[in-house]
Design a protein around this motif. Structure first.
Motif: not given
Lengths: 246, 239
Positions: A58-78
């Motif tokens: 619910q809060d905060g974010d995780v950035v994986f390899d430079g990309a925000s998970l919160r903003a991620c639109r393609d979960l399978p690719r991630l």
């Protein structure tokens, strides 16, 4: 720490009113092996599951390899860039070991079957069960199943491997064979986050130890320093209990 | 046992009893098999709707199951036969009544929709029986939601569901007997006709019973074969 592979920022996760994770922040660099430990219910598994968004935080974010998970639109690719190994293996019981390993590369990544099978056989050899490829998971020992599960995760050529108590469901003599595979991975430079109670493994293989309690990181230290002089009282108590089992 | 009754099985082999029976058996099997195909298709759809993340689809699926499962099949058949045509626009009602085999079509609709609700419920409980870790593992490898169901959950759940589905399949045959109430000449209808024509109830209803027992025995054999064929090596066999 420049250019971390995983950057956790003020992460918060709630189940109803229960706060599983509270204001967790941490960076993990490429090529390191981090062991996460702590008492049960401290949020270790939840933290791992937020990193590939199996849990919706619910809060905060995780950035994986430079990309925000919160903003991620393609979960399978991630997710296909993050391998995960589970306590109870979670191999698909209706598929052979080989098909378990090739399923995601073929279906999610569209690799031709032959190429996927070649990779799978190489990986199964690497984890020492190349001769079991045609069997079904139910016909394997626990240690073999977990090694097959590691091969399944590696088949996606992940940038990060998450291990969620990979040896907790295993008999003592099978723990060693799984840890051997993990040690081998770490030595070859795989970035690994490992939730485990295997302190001997942690001491030998981990670069750093993260200690969690009640949904927070209460201590993070280089391995040698963590074992010799933990600063947080809760970590000291935990170490005492786990190293000198009464 | 001193039964004051002389059997005459031979009369079953001559017309009109013979053709009533043969047509009745064909009708029972045809109606049940067709209804089963529709029930499976609709039931899988409704059952899947109830497992999606969309609240609307879940609500619709749940409403369907409750509606069709909680009203007796006999009442549903009467509703489809006597009430449904009245609700149609006038032209449609005329067209519907002008069709051949209206009772059969009505029985097919009623039986299919009723059995679909039961199949949907089996699908839902079968999927619910799959360990949560299987979903997590499949998602963690980058499979999309549809791929997770298509390649991991459905093949596993289907095997878990075979015995329950077999039971619904047999129930379909037995429930088809209710079609006689709206005038479908299936095997129970045939047995009644023979009884009122010859007063030989024992012979007539023995044939009807034997028909149901034989068809359901075939279902049991077929589903047992399917179960053995799909058995997962290394998992505890179900027999």
């Amino acid at each position: 720490m420049s250019d971390p592979l995983v950057s956790i920022r003020n992460l918060g996760l709630r189940y109803g009113t229960f706060r599983a994770l509270e204001d967790v922040s941490a960076d993990f660099s490429r090529g390191t092996c981090i062991v996460i430990c702590g008492p049960s219910g401290s949020g270790k598994s939840s933290l791992l599951r937020c990193i590939n968004r199996l849990e919706e935080f619910q809060d905060g974010d995780v950035v994986f390899d430079g990309a925000s998970l919160r903003a991620c639109r393609d979960l399978p690719r991630l997710r296909s860039e993050i391998g995960m190994v589970f306590q109870h293996f979670e191999l698909y019981p209706h598929l052979s070991v080989l098909d378990n390993v090739t399923l995601a590369p073929r279906i999610a990544k569209g690799k031709p079957r032959q190429e996927a099978e070649e990779t799978a056989r190489r990986l199964l050899d690497r984890v020492g069960i190349g001769d079991q490829a045609g069997k079904f998971p139910g016909e394997l020992s626990g240690g073999q199943q977990q090694r097959a599960a590691i091969a399944r995760a590696l088949a996606l050529e992940p940038k990060l491997m998450l291990f969620d108590e990979p040896t907790s469901a295993l008999d003592p003599e099978m723990i060693a064979e799984v840890l051997r595979v993990m040690r081998d991975l770490a030595r070859n430079g795989m970035t690994m986050l490992v939730v485990t109670h295997e302190m001997a493994f942690a001491r030998e293989v981990a670069d750093e130890i993260v200690f969690m309690d009640k949904g927070r990181i209460v201590e993070r230290a280089e391995t040698a320093r963590f074992f010799s002089a933990p600063t947080a009282p809760r970590a000291r108590e935990f170490l005492d209990r786990i190293l000198h089992r009464l | 046992m001193n039964l004051n009754y002389t059997f005459n099985w031979g009369m079953l082999l001559v017309d009109p009893a013979r053709s009533w029976i043969l047509n009745g058996i064909a009708m029972t099997i045809g109606l049940s098999l067709l209804a089963w195909v529709f029930a499976l298709a609709i039931g899988v759809t409704i059952g899947s709707m109830r497992m999606t993340r969309s609240r609307w689809l879940r609500f619709l699926g749940g409403a369907y199951v409750e509606l069709f499962r909680n009203v007796p099949l006999l009442v549903q058949l009467f509703i489809w036969f006597f009430v449904f045509p009245l609700l149609l626009p006038r032209d449609w009602m005329m067209a519907w009544n002008g069709l051949d085999h209206v009772p059969l079509l009505t029985a097919l609709i009623g039986l299919s929709l009723y059995m679909a609700a039961r199949v949907a419920e089996q699908i839902r409980s079968g999927i619910a029986a799959i360990p949560k870790g299987q979903f997590a593992a499949a998602r963690s490898t980058g499979l999309g939601e549809f791929q997770v169901y298509r390649h991991v959950i459905a093949p596993y759940a289907f095997r878990v569901m075979i015995p329950a589905i077999a039971s619904e399949f047999m129930t379909t045959f037995k429930n088809s007997a209710l079609a006689l109430t709206i005038g479908v000449a299936e095997i129970t209808y045939a047995a009644r006709s023979i009884e009122s024509w010859s007063f030989r109830g024992i012979e007539a209803f023995t044939v009807a019973s034997a028909t149901y027992m034989t068809t359901t025995a075939f279902v049991v054999l077929f589903m047992g074969w399917l179960e053995r064929r799909l058995r997962i090596p290394g998992l505890i066999a179900r027999r």
